[in-house]
Design a protein around this motif. Structure first.
Motif, PDB file in Angstrom:
ATOM      1  N   UNK A 229      49.387  12.980  28.216  1.00  0.00           N
ATOM      2  CA  UNK A 229      49.289  13.242  29.649  1.00  0.00           C
ATOM      3  C   UNK A 229      48.012  14.034  29.897  1.00  0.00           C
ATOM      4  N   UNK A 230      47.093  13.458  30.696  1.00  0.00           N
ATOM      5  CA  UNK A 230      45.788  14.098  30.926  1.00  0.00           C
ATOM      6  C   UNK A 230      45.656  14.525  32.395  1.00  0.00           C
ATOM      7  N   UNK A 231      44.526  15.174  32.712  1.00  0.00           N
ATOM      8  CA  UNK A 231      44.322  15.720  34.050  1.00  0.00           C
ATOM      9  C   UNK A 231      43.935  14.684  35.084  1.00  0.00           C
ATOM     10  N   UNK A 232      43.978  15.109  36.338  1.00  0.00           N
ATOM     11  CA  UNK A 232      43.765  14.198  37.475  1.00  0.00           C
ATOM     12  C   UNK A 232      42.319  13.724  37.610  1.00  0.00           C
ATOM     13  N   UNK A 233      41.423  14.264  36.794  1.00  0.00           N
ATOM     14  CA  UNK A 233      40.024  13.809  36.839  1.00  0.00           C
ATOM     15  C   UNK A 233      39.596  13.255  35.482  1.00  0.00           C
ATOM     16  N   UNK A 234      40.575  12.902  34.645  1.00  0.00           N
ATOM     17  CA  UNK A 234      40.264  12.588  33.252  1.00  0.00           C
ATOM     18  C   UNK A 234      40.716  11.210  32.794  1.00  0.00           C
ATOM     19  N   UNK A 235      40.590  10.208  33.601  1.00  0.00           N
ATOM     20  CA  UNK A 235      40.943   8.856  33.152  1.00  0.00           C
ATOM     21  C   UNK A 235      40.186   8.515  31.864  1.00  0.00           C
ATOM     22  N   UNK A 236      40.913   7.935  30.897  1.00  0.00           N
ATOM     23  CA  UNK A 236      40.274   7.511  29.633  1.00  0.00           C
ATOM     24  C   UNK A 236      40.010   6.015  29.756  1.00  0.00           C
ATOM     25  N   UNK A 247      50.255   3.845  30.353  1.00  0.00           N
ATOM     26  CA  UNK A 247      51.664   3.918  30.754  1.00  0.00           C
ATOM     27  C   UNK A 247      51.781   4.251  32.236  1.00  0.00           C
ATOM     28  N   UNK A 248      50.733   4.892  32.777  1.00  0.00           N
ATOM     29  CA  UNK A 248      50.682   5.284  34.178  1.00  0.00           C
ATOM     30  C   UNK A 248      49.231   5.707  34.441  1.00  0.00           C
TER      31      UNK A 248
END
Length: 255
Positions: A229-236, A247-248
């Motif tokens: 689960x990563x932060x709201x500015x951290x799309x991989x 997954x989301x």
């Protein structure tokens, strides 16, 4: 005397690897700190950090980005809760969870409150780590102010916090669900067999090589089917390179 010298001094003195950070952002942050305290050179600033414990702590807080709050980005946190319920808790009442770069403890305590609500008999293990010993000690105390608990629902506030003046203290029951430890994401090895790793709004500050290494090690630390689960500015964007599927929006599942 330049930033290279300062980075080497910080590594030796505080065991923090500043070369892992994006250099432009980092240099702006350091110059901002220096101007606030009236230091006109790196050497002057180093001398200040050596003799003034309060300034040393301000530097560590500023560099290690100790900003956090409960249920940060509530709508995204709801997605994590849904995944916990529908996937991880379905056939498992003893989850192993790691909250990396946990700061003041709001993130691991948020997860602990939720687990106590939906899986009260569970034997869950939550490990929370940060690079900063001072912030870990604060997290263990579990004392918070209004701005930090603004996203906590009234039912949780009433059940899990005691208010005294302008402070809200976390209940012993929730505190006992979390084990805090000092850990450096860049320099140290990672534990294994996690069902969930939470690491939000930290990796964004690192350069690409360091990011790649951290995501690779997170993947190796997760069980198959485990979630990151990563932060709201951290799309991989290259999540497949690390053995993940999406997954989301901000949750990745290990293949």
């Amino acid at each position: 005397m330049d930033m290279d010298y300062f980075e080497k001094w910080v590594l030796k003195e505080f065991n923090i690897n500043l070369s892992a950070y994006k250099s432009n952002q980092l240099h702006r942050r350091i110059n901002s700190l220096m101007s606030r305290v009236g230091s006109s050179s790196i050497q002057e600033y180093i001398e200040l950090l050596k003799k003034d414990p309060a300034q040393k702590q301000k530097f560590l807080d500023f560099i290690t980005i100790n900003v956090s709050e409960f249920f940060r980005n509530p709508e995204i946190f709801e997605e994590l809760k849904e995944k916990l319920k529908s996937e991880l808790l379905k056939n498992n009442n003893s989850l192993k969870i790691w909250s990396a770069a946990c700061s003041i403890g709001a993130e691991p305590y948020s997860i602990a409150m939720y687990l106590d609500e939906v899986s009260p008999g569970g034997r869950h293990k939550i490990i929370a780590t940060d690079i900063d010993n001072t912030i870990i000690e604060r997290a263990k105390k579990g004392e918070y102010v209004d701005s930090e608990i603004k996203n906590v629902k009234k039912q949780y506030l009433d059940k899990y916090f005691t208010q005294m003046g302008d402070k809200y203290t976390m209940s012993s029951k929730i505190k006992n669900m979390v084990t805090f430890k000092k850990h450096d994401l860049i320099l140290e090895s990672y534990d294994k067999d996690f069902d969930l790793i939470v690491c939000r709004n930290v990796v964004i500050y690192f350069n690409q090589d360091v990011k790649d290494n951290i995501y690779k090690k997170f993947s190796e630390s997760l069980k198959k089917g485990g979630l990151l689960f990563v932060g709201a500015t951290e799309s991989i964007y290259n999540y497949r390179d690390y053995g993940f599927e999406k997954a989301s929006t901000f949750i990745y599942r290990k293949l």
